[in-house]
Motif scaffolding. Sequence first.
Motif, mmCIF file in Angstrom:
data_model
loop_
_atom_site.group_PDB
_atom_site.id
_atom_site.type_symbol
_atom_site.label_atom_id
_atom_site.label_comp_id
_atom_site.label_asym_id
_atom_site.label_seq_id
_atom_site.Cartn_x
_atom_site.Cartn_y
_atom_site.Cartn_z
ATOM 1 N N ILE A 7 25.831 13.969 -37.525
ATOM 2 C CA ILE A 7 26.832 13.093 -38.153
ATOM 3 C C ILE A 7 26.222 12.339 -39.328
ATOM 4 N N GLY A 8 25.052 11.753 -39.098
ATOM 5 C CA GLY A 8 24.420 10.940 -40.124
ATOM 6 C C GLY A 8 24.090 11.716 -41.375
ATOM 7 N N SER A 58 25.834 12.436 -48.008
ATOM 8 C CA SER A 58 26.327 12.725 -49.354
ATOM 9 C C SER A 58 27.444 11.773 -49.784
ATOM 10 N N ARG A 59 27.976 11.000 -48.849
ATOM 11 C CA ARG A 59 29.047 10.035 -49.171
ATOM 12 C C ARG A 59 28.418 8.704 -49.552
ATOM 13 N N VAL A 105 25.027 2.474 -50.855
ATOM 14 C CA VAL A 105 24.387 2.926 -49.624
ATOM 15 C C VAL A 105 25.051 4.237 -49.222
ATOM 16 N N THR A 106 24.364 5.016 -48.407
ATOM 17 C CA THR A 106 24.948 6.290 -47.969
ATOM 18 C C THR A 106 25.700 6.110 -46.653
ATOM 19 N N GLY A 107 26.634 7.009 -46.403
ATOM 20 C CA GLY A 107 27.386 6.937 -45.160
ATOM 21 C C GLY A 107 26.523 7.152 -43.932
ATOM 22 N N GLY A 108 25.399 7.827 -44.122
ATOM 23 C CA GLY A 108 24.513 8.107 -42.994
ATOM 24 C C GLY A 108 23.761 6.898 -42.478
ATOM 25 N N ILE A 109 23.800 5.806 -43.234
ATOM 26 C CA ILE A 109 23.054 4.606 -42.848
ATOM 27 C C ILE A 109 23.511 4.050 -41.498
ATOM 28 N N PHE A 110 24.750 4.356 -41.109
ATOM 29 C CA PHE A 110 25.287 3.807 -39.866
ATOM 30 C C PHE A 110 24.899 4.629 -38.637
ATOM 31 N N TYR A 135 18.586 -2.782 -43.258
ATOM 32 C CA TYR A 135 19.652 -2.592 -42.263
ATOM 33 C C TYR A 135 19.110 -1.948 -40.990
ATOM 34 N N LYS A 136 18.251 -0.944 -41.146
ATOM 35 C CA LYS A 136 17.720 -0.229 -39.985
ATOM 36 C C LYS A 136 16.811 -1.111 -39.137
ATOM 37 N N ILE A 137 16.018 -1.957 -39.811
ATOM 38 C CA ILE A 137 15.141 -2.854 -39.063
ATOM 39 C C ILE A 137 15.969 -3.915 -38.330
ATOM 40 N N LEU A 138 16.990 -4.442 -39.008
ATOM 41 C CA LEU A 138 17.870 -5.418 -38.360
ATOM 42 C C LEU A 138 18.609 -4.783 -37.186
#
Length: 222
Positions: free
Chosen positions: A23-24, A29-30, A45-50, A191-194
């Motif tokens: 999914i990520g 690409s978004r 930011v990319t959509g995969g960040i979530f 974001y990933k560390i948080l």
Amino acid sequence: MDLRKDQLYFYLLCILHVGSVLIGMTMTSRMILVNINIINHQFYVTGGIFFIPIVFFVQDIVTEIYGYYNARKMLLTTIFVFIVYVFTVYLIGLLPCKNNDSLCQSFFLIAQTLPRHALSFVISLAVGGTVNNYVLAKLRIAFDRKFLALRFISSTAIGEAIFQIIAVMISWYGTYSIKDTLPLALAAYIYKILFEIFVTPVNLYACRYLKSIQAEETKNAF
């Protein structure tokens, strides 16, 4: 032979790991525009960040409970599945479709971006994910299995830094300028560390629960 309960959870974590990656990376690409009105600044930011942070979240649990060897097997399996997925989507995108079919053309455009993101992901996760698992395994020995929260956050901080640098350099080189990619990489890393800090209590609970199951299964085996 019946499947042990702790083994079942291992397979479920592997499924979550694979699913999060598929999914990520499809959403990578978004690009999403983020506006900070207070300082009149915007960045992407990319959509995969979530979804990508979940990958390291799962790896931490598997490394802690099932060991570095099993975590590495999970990582390599995920990479293999992702390569097959990208290869399949890319080939389907090359097949002819009806003229002026906007949905088909849109699918083709997304499929065209996947090989580059796949290369980026395979290298960055192979290196960053391995470093994350290795650091966590070493910290486990160094701290005599204590300070689990600190070990999770520290290993993720190091692994994610390597992952982010490699991923951004390969994925967006020549497409976006350093001015655009630097805020993207920094925002994604923060974001990933948080995310890791926020879900650490969940991580700790999951580890305690799985350890209790392992102890129970071991006791019942005798």
